[in-house]
Write an enzyme that holds these catalytic residues in place. Structure first.
Site, PDB file in Angstrom:
ATOM      1  N   CYS A  50      -3.212  -0.858   2.006  1.00 45.54           N
ATOM      2  CA  CYS A  50      -2.815  -0.745   3.415  1.00 45.54           C
ATOM      3  C   CYS A  50      -3.912  -0.107   4.255  1.00 45.54           C
ATOM      4  N   CYS A  54      -3.097  -3.486   6.111  1.00 44.86           N
ATOM      5  CA  CYS A  54      -2.432  -3.285   7.408  1.00 44.86           C
ATOM      6  C   CYS A  54      -3.333  -2.659   8.475  1.00 44.86           C
ATOM      7  N   LYS A  69      -6.532  -4.630   9.474  1.00 46.00           N
ATOM      8  CA  LYS A  69      -6.012  -5.887  10.045  1.00 46.00           C
ATOM      9  C   LYS A  69      -5.466  -5.649  11.454  1.00 46.00           C
ATOM     10  N   TYR A  72       0.960 -14.977   5.829  1.00 41.93           N
ATOM     11  CA  TYR A  72       0.578 -13.822   6.634  1.00 41.93           C
ATOM     12  C   TYR A  72      -0.955 -13.660   6.745  1.00 41.93           C
ATOM     13  N   GLU A 132      -3.116 -14.365  10.014  1.00 45.91           N
ATOM     14  CA  GLU A 132      -3.527 -13.169  10.765  1.00 45.91           C
ATOM     15  C   GLU A 132      -5.043 -13.098  10.886  1.00 45.91           C
ATOM     16  N   LYS A 179       4.300  -9.546 -11.837  1.00 45.67           N
ATOM     17  CA  LYS A 179       5.377  -8.723 -11.262  1.00 45.67           C
ATOM     18  C   LYS A 179       6.203  -8.095 -12.384  1.00 45.67           C
ATOM     19  N   HIS A 222      14.851  -2.956  31.493  1.00 49.09           N
ATOM     20  CA  HIS A 222      14.190  -3.934  32.358  1.00 49.09           C
ATOM     21  C   HIS A 222      12.957  -3.310  32.991  1.00 49.09           C
ATOM     22  N   GLU A 282      14.711  -7.020  26.133  1.00 49.83           N
ATOM     23  CA  GLU A 282      16.012  -7.245  26.777  1.00 49.83           C
ATOM     24  C   GLU A 282      16.537  -8.659  26.542  1.00 49.83           C
TER      25      GLU A 282
HETATM   26  P1  FAD Z   1      -1.600  -0.587  -3.141  1.00 48.43           P
HETATM   27  O1  FAD Z   1      -1.621  -0.039  -1.771  1.00 48.43           O
HETATM   28  O2  FAD Z   1      -2.276  -1.877  -3.359  1.00 48.43           O
HETATM   29  O3  FAD Z   1      -2.245   0.536  -4.071  1.00 48.43           O
HETATM   30  C1  FAD Z   1      -2.519   0.355  -5.426  1.00 48.43           C
HETATM   31  C2  FAD Z   1      -3.722   1.203  -5.819  1.00 48.43           C
HETATM   32  O4  FAD Z   1      -3.774   1.308  -7.249  1.00 48.43           O
HETATM   33  C3  FAD Z   1      -5.048   0.573  -5.412  1.00 48.43           C
HETATM   34  O5  FAD Z   1      -5.878   1.548  -4.826  1.00 48.43           O
HETATM   35  C4  FAD Z   1      -5.645   0.102  -6.740  1.00 48.43           C
HETATM   36  O6  FAD Z   1      -7.045   0.055  -6.722  1.00 48.43           O
HETATM   37  C5  FAD Z   1      -5.119   1.166  -7.680  1.00 48.43           C
HETATM   38  N1  FAD Z   1      -5.063   0.784  -9.097  1.00 48.43           N
HETATM   39  C6  FAD Z   1      -4.697  -0.413  -9.634  1.00 48.43           C
HETATM   40  N2  FAD Z   1      -4.694  -0.347 -10.971  1.00 48.43           N
HETATM   41  C7  FAD Z   1      -5.061   0.932 -11.293  1.00 48.43           C
HETATM   42  C8  FAD Z   1      -5.217   1.620 -12.532  1.00 48.43           C
HETATM   43  N3  FAD Z   1      -4.957   1.016 -13.701  1.00 48.43           N
HETATM   44  N4  FAD Z   1      -5.643   2.908 -12.498  1.00 48.43           N
HETATM   45  C9  FAD Z   1      -5.886   3.527 -11.328  1.00 48.43           C
HETATM   46  N5  FAD Z   1      -5.739   2.931 -10.126  1.00 48.43           N
HETATM   47  C10 FAD Z   1      -5.313   1.639 -10.121  1.00 48.43           C
HETATM   48  N6  FAD Z   1       2.099  -4.566   4.859  1.00 48.43           N
HETATM   49  C11 FAD Z   1       2.758  -4.176   5.967  1.00 48.43           C
HETATM   50  O7  FAD Z   1       3.824  -3.572   5.859  1.00 48.43           O
HETATM   51  N7  FAD Z   1       2.262  -4.439   7.219  1.00 48.43           N
HETATM   52  C12 FAD Z   1       1.089  -5.077   7.400  1.00 48.43           C
HETATM   53  O8  FAD Z   1       0.679  -5.288   8.543  1.00 48.43           O
HETATM   54  C13 FAD Z   1       0.364  -5.490   6.258  1.00 48.43           C
HETATM   55  N8  FAD Z   1      -0.823  -6.111   6.393  1.00 48.43           N
HETATM   56  C14 FAD Z   1      -1.519  -6.453   5.280  1.00 48.43           C
HETATM   57  C15 FAD Z   1      -2.745  -7.082   5.461  1.00 48.43           C
HETATM   58  C16 FAD Z   1      -3.469  -7.461   4.357  1.00 48.43           C
HETATM   59  C17 FAD Z   1      -4.793  -8.144   4.551  1.00 48.43           C
HETATM   60  C18 FAD Z   1      -2.988  -7.175   3.048  1.00 48.43           C
HETATM   61  C19 FAD Z   1      -3.791  -7.537   1.832  1.00 48.43           C
HETATM   62  C20 FAD Z   1      -1.783  -6.555   2.863  1.00 48.43           C
HETATM   63  C21 FAD Z   1      -1.022  -6.191   3.983  1.00 48.43           C
HETATM   64  N9  FAD Z   1       0.213  -5.566   3.860  1.00 48.43           N
HETATM   65  C22 FAD Z   1       0.914  -5.208   4.976  1.00 48.43           C
HETATM   66  C23 FAD Z   1       0.800  -5.288   2.530  1.00 48.43           C
HETATM   67  C24 FAD Z   1       0.585  -3.810   2.118  1.00 48.43           C
HETATM   68  O9  FAD Z   1      -0.770  -3.480   2.237  1.00 48.43           O
HETATM   69  C25 FAD Z   1       1.064  -3.613   0.689  1.00 48.43           C
HETATM   70  O10 FAD Z   1       2.411  -4.040   0.581  1.00 48.43           O
HETATM   71  C26 FAD Z   1       0.981  -2.141   0.252  1.00 48.43           C
HETATM   72  O11 FAD Z   1      -0.314  -1.635   0.386  1.00 48.43           O
HETATM   73  C27 FAD Z   1       1.426  -2.014  -1.209  1.00 48.43           C
HETATM   74  O12 FAD Z   1       1.326  -0.682  -1.629  1.00 48.43           O
HETATM   75  P2  FAD Z   1       1.306  -0.311  -3.176  1.00 48.43           P
HETATM   76  O13 FAD Z   1       1.412   1.169  -3.226  1.00 48.43           O
HETATM   77  O14 FAD Z   1       2.286  -1.116  -3.916  1.00 48.43           O
HETATM   78  O15 FAD Z   1      -0.128  -0.769  -3.701  1.00 48.43           O
HETATM   79  P1  NDP Z   2       1.477 -15.474   0.276  1.00 49.07           P
HETATM   80  O1  NDP Z   2       1.814 -15.436  -1.161  1.00 49.07           O
HETATM   81  O2  NDP Z   2       2.464 -14.974   1.252  1.00 49.07           O
HETATM   82  O3  NDP Z   2       1.094 -16.988   0.694  1.00 49.07           O
HETATM   83  C1  NDP Z   2       0.146 -17.725   0.011  1.00 49.07           C
HETATM   84  C2  NDP Z   2      -0.345 -18.878   0.868  1.00 49.07           C
HETATM   85  O4  NDP Z   2      -1.441 -19.523   0.214  1.00 49.07           O
HETATM   86  C3  NDP Z   2       0.707 -19.939   1.089  1.00 49.07           C
HETATM   87  O5  NDP Z   2       0.516 -20.497   2.355  1.00 49.07           O
HETATM   88  C4  NDP Z   2       0.394 -20.951  -0.029  1.00 49.07           C
HETATM   89  O6  NDP Z   2       0.765 -22.253   0.289  1.00 49.07           O
HETATM   90  C5  NDP Z   2      -1.109 -20.879  -0.062  1.00 49.07           C
HETATM   91  N1  NDP Z   2      -1.695 -21.231  -1.367  1.00 49.07           N
HETATM   92  C6  NDP Z   2      -1.367 -20.723  -2.572  1.00 49.07           C
HETATM   93  N2  NDP Z   2      -2.156 -21.242  -3.533  1.00 49.07           N
HETATM   94  C7  NDP Z   2      -3.005 -22.099  -2.913  1.00 49.07           C
HETATM   95  C8  NDP Z   2      -4.064 -22.916  -3.367  1.00 49.07           C
HETATM   96  N3  NDP Z   2      -4.407 -22.952  -4.652  1.00 49.07           N
HETATM   97  N4  NDP Z   2      -4.736 -23.662  -2.459  1.00 49.07           N
HETATM   98  C9  NDP Z   2      -4.388 -23.631  -1.148  1.00 49.07           C
HETATM   99  N5  NDP Z   2      -3.399 -22.855  -0.652  1.00 49.07           N
HETATM  100  C10 NDP Z   2      -2.704 -22.100  -1.535  1.00 49.07           C
HETATM  101  O7  NDP Z   2       0.119 -14.697   0.364  1.00 49.07           O
HETATM  102  P2  NDP Z   2      -0.731 -13.890   1.402  1.00 49.07           P
HETATM  103  O8  NDP Z   2      -2.006 -13.785   0.698  1.00 49.07           O
HETATM  104  O9  NDP Z   2      -0.749 -14.480   2.774  1.00 49.07           O
HETATM  105  O10 NDP Z   2       0.028 -12.478   1.552  1.00 49.07           O
HETATM  106  C11 NDP Z   2       0.448 -11.682   0.458  1.00 49.07           C
HETATM  107  C12 NDP Z   2       1.503 -10.715   0.904  1.00 49.07           C
HETATM  108  O11 NDP Z   2       0.926  -9.596   1.614  1.00 49.07           O
HETATM  109  C13 NDP Z   2       2.507 -11.296   1.902  1.00 49.07           C
HETATM  110  O12 NDP Z   2       3.531 -11.989   1.235  1.00 49.07           O
HETATM  111  C14 NDP Z   2       2.997 -10.073   2.626  1.00 49.07           C
HETATM  112  O13 NDP Z   2       4.153  -9.550   2.022  1.00 49.07           O
HETATM  113  C15 NDP Z   2       1.847  -9.089   2.550  1.00 49.07           C
HETATM  114  N6  NDP Z   2       1.256  -9.004   3.900  1.00 49.07           N
HETATM  115  C16 NDP Z   2       1.996  -8.492   4.929  1.00 49.07           C
HETATM  116  C17 NDP Z   2       1.498  -8.523   6.217  1.00 49.07           C
HETATM  117  C18 NDP Z   2       2.307  -7.993   7.363  1.00 49.07           C
HETATM  118  O14 NDP Z   2       3.285  -7.292   7.135  1.00 49.07           O
HETATM  119  N7  NDP Z   2       1.962  -8.306   8.602  1.00 49.07           N
HETATM  120  C19 NDP Z   2       0.191  -9.066   6.518  1.00 49.07           C
HETATM  121  C20 NDP Z   2      -0.502  -9.583   5.376  1.00 49.07           C
HETATM  122  C21 NDP Z   2       0.037  -9.543   4.116  1.00 49.07           C
HETATM  123  P3  NDP Z   2       2.191 -22.902  -0.156  1.00 49.07           P
HETATM  124  O15 NDP Z   2       3.172 -22.479   0.908  1.00 49.07           O
HETATM  125  O16 NDP Z   2       1.894 -24.346  -0.171  1.00 49.07           O
HETATM  126  O17 NDP Z   2       2.528 -22.348  -1.513  1.00 49.07           O
END
Ligand code: FAD
Ligand code: NDP
Length: 506
Positions: free
Chosen positions: A68, A73, A76, A208, A212, A323, A481, A486
């Site tokens: 994040c 987040c 971004k 997403y 984005e 997962k 408003h 609204e």
């Molecule tokens: P993470 O924040 O991913 O933390 C896991 C940490 O564990 C990492 O630092 C990793 O390096 C470390 N780690 C992994 N394995 C090990 C290990 N074996 N030993 C030690 N350390 C390890 N969510 C929103 O709600 N709003 C948004 O606007 C939003 N925008 C996003 C934009 C992008 C581009 C991306 C990629 C994600 C976005 N998300 C957003 C999703 C959000 O960032 C994640 O849901 C959130 O960070 C998950 O938190 P977490 O604690 O599960 O894992």
């Molecule tokens: P998603 O898993 O949400 O979506 C993957 C996208 O990639 C889909 O459009 C899928 O298409 C496409 N895709 C998958 N495999 C291929 C391939 N081999 N070739 C071409 N296209 C492919 O992943 P994101 O990476 O966008 O985001 C991961 C998660 O991070 C989100 O689900 C969200 O929860 C979190 N996030 C939250 C944000 C926020 O809160 N604003 C912002 C960014 C991320 P198809 O539909 O055909 O399977």
């Protein structure tokens, strides 16, 4: 086993019935792991957090705080803001400001964003120290169900034992099995600190992250194309997803759909200050094509790297996509190992990771019984036309309640601040929708909003859905408003009526 009293000035003393080094070891110092660790320490637990970032193929790496803060987040939203400021600068001139149009400076934006992130990395370290949480910048793997081995960047090893473990390792972006992808393409893990201007960019994926990133890159004046395999924003409301695509197209984003990449070749290598030139071969509608881009960004989903923590050593069960199945108490199949955040089969969102971490710690160390609610989670997609939603999409509501029971109220709106804009093709995209269950007193089961400040609006209305608000509750609410929120208090056109939503009331 013997009882030890852990000296701790701030936290209440906790009686321990084990002789491990720590009560709790958290693997992952991101949103979920940090929230869990700090909450557990607050209730007297002796806690250690391991956090270590494996560099990307481009060798990008970052500090404490997880996805994040470093590559999600926060950067971004800041880049989205940078792009919106460009749009607002145009509006500002209509309000009388004399602004000379400046071109956008990528390096300056990246520098300021990265400075903010580094300051936060440091604050988190200090915060952990102040809260008596031990932090090791080391990668941890299991030896047995009470022991992990960790390694730092110099290869030095440490062994730590703990009574309980919380897995909070998040996920990392997927690369497709396409020649050249790992060699030449980047992901969201690289874009926010990219040393050079990205140039003409291809974003692969249609959810997403891809939309984005494409949105803000285009808003910053960058030639941007999105490659869509099937539909936009799978799982979201179809009406709203297609409107986002339409709006982005009007803003200048190009879409290739349906389309998948086949190969990426390097025509010209990148330097420290300039992007490479890449030839991307792809199949669009069955036709083989190619084009040249400077940056190819894969945003095709993320995967937890559960297989990297030596899960076999503890018999941890996990799905092929990484997962981890858990009970409603976030307990894995191993009786002292829990999992939270992006590791779960749940929306991948920061507030959910934080909530699951904090509530888990309260249950483990403060006698709480409160579980994380994974339903009705509000979310916002920060595309140029922002999209906030909570609850079900129209299709999901129909699948759950039957078409005859689903009443859809919807409306268009023009945010007041935009009325000075001259008539443009961007008009008519701001939209709102309430999805109600007629069989349950028109209880609102889905709320969708397209327009400015979608996150702020949706976050507030989310409470209504959690509390079971009905359409008549929304009607009782007096709107503020003139605001966009609204619209939810005055909706009276149902899709069933066939009445047009093109005429707006004053
Ligand atoms: P993470 O924040 O991913 O933390 C896991 C940490 O564990 C990492 O630092 C990793 O390096 C470390 N780690 C992994 N394995 C090990 C290990 N074996 N030993 C030690 N350390 C390890 N969510 C929103 O709600 N709003 C948004 O606007 C939003 N925008 C996003 C934009 C992008 C581009 C991306 C990629 C994600 C976005 N998300 C957003 C999703 C959000 O960032 C994640 O849901 C959130 O960070 C998950 O938190 P977490 O604690 O599960 O894992
Ligand atoms: P998603 O898993 O949400 O979506 C993957 C996208 O990639 C889909 O459009 C899928 O298409 C496409 N895709 C998958 N495999 C291929 C391939 N081999 N070739 C071409 N296209 C492919 O992943 P994101 O990476 O966008 O985001 C991961 C998660 O991070 C989100 O689900 C969200 O929860 C979190 N996030 C939250 C944000 C926020 O809160 N604003 C912002 C960014 C991320 P198809 O539909 O055909 O399977």
């Amino acid at each position: 086993m013997f009882r030890v009293q852990v000296p701790d000035q701030d936290a209440p003393d906790m009686e321990r019935a084990h002789d491990f080094n720590f009560d709790l070891a958290v693997l992952g110092g991101g949103s979920g792991g940090l929230a869990c660790a700090k909450e557990a320490a607050k209730h007297g637990a002796k806690v250690v957090v391991f956090d270590f970032v494996q560099p990307t193929p481009l060798k990008t790496t970052w500090g404490l705080g997880g996805t994040c803060l470093n590559v999600g987040c926060i950067p971004k939203k800041l880049m989205h803001t940078a792009s919106i400021y460009g749009e607002l600068a145009e509006d500002a001139q209509l309000y009388g400001w004399n602004l000379t149009k400046n071109s956008h400076d990528w390096d300056r934006m990246v520098g300021n964003i990265q400075n903010h992130i580094k300051a936060q990395n440091w604050k988190i370290r200090v915060d952990l120290r102040d809260k008596n949480v031990t932090y090791y910048n080391e990668y941890a793997t299991f030896v047995d169900k009470h022991t992990v081995k960790s390694v730092n960047k110099r290869g030095a090893e440490r062994t730590v034992t703990a009574d309980k473990f919380v897995l909070a390792m998040g996920g990392r972006p997927n690369y497709p099995d396409v020649p050249g992808a790992q060699d030449y393409a980047i992901t969201s893990d690289d874009i926010f600190s990219l040393k050079y201007h990205p140039g003409k960019t291809l974003c692969v994926g249609a959810s997403y992250i891809s939309l984005e990133c494409a949105g803000f890159l285009n808003g910053l004046g960058i030639d941007t194309t999105v490659m869509v395999r099937s539909i936009l924003l799978r799982g979201f409301d179809k009406d709203c997803s297609e409107k986002i695509g339409g709006y982005m197209e009007q803003c200048g984003v190009k879409f290739l759909r349906p389309c998948v990449p086949n190969k990426i070749e390097c025509v010209k290598e990148a330097t420290d200050s300039s992007a490479p030139e890449l030839r991307v071969s792809f199949t669009q509608n069955g036709e083989e094509k190619s084009d040249i881009f400077n940056t190819v960004l894969f945003a095709i989903g993320r995967k937890p790297l559960t297989d990297k923590i030596n899960p076999g050593a503890i018999g941890l069960k996990y799905d092929p996509n990484g997962k981890i199945p858990v009970t409603e108490e976030e307990l894995t199949n191993v009786d002292n190992v829990y999992a939270i955040g992006d590791l779960l089969n749940a929306p991948e969102l920061t507030p959910l990771a934080i909530q699951s971490g904090r509530l888990l710690a309260k249950r483990l160390y403060a006698g709480s019984k409160i579980l994380t609610d994974y339903v009705n989670v509000p979310t916002t997609v920060f595309t140029p036309l922002e999209y906030g939603s909570v609850g079900l999409s129209e299709d999901a509501a129909i699948a759950k309640y039957g078409e005859e029971n689903v009443e859809v109220y919807h409306t268009k709106h023009t945010p007041t601040e935009q009325v000075v804009r001259e008539a443009s093709a961007l008009e008519g995209y701001n939209y709102a929708k309430l999805i109600c269950n007629r069989a349950d007193n028109e209880r609102v089961v889905g709320l969708h909003y397209l327009g400015p400040n979608a996150g702020e609006i949706t976050g507030g209305f989310g409470l209504g859905l959690i509390m079971g608000a009905t359409k008549s509750d929304f009607d009782r609410l007096v709107g503020i408003h003139p605001t966009s929120s609204e619209v939810f208090t005055t909706m009276n056109i149902t899709r069933r009526s066939g009445q047009s939503i093109d005429v707006e009331d004053c």
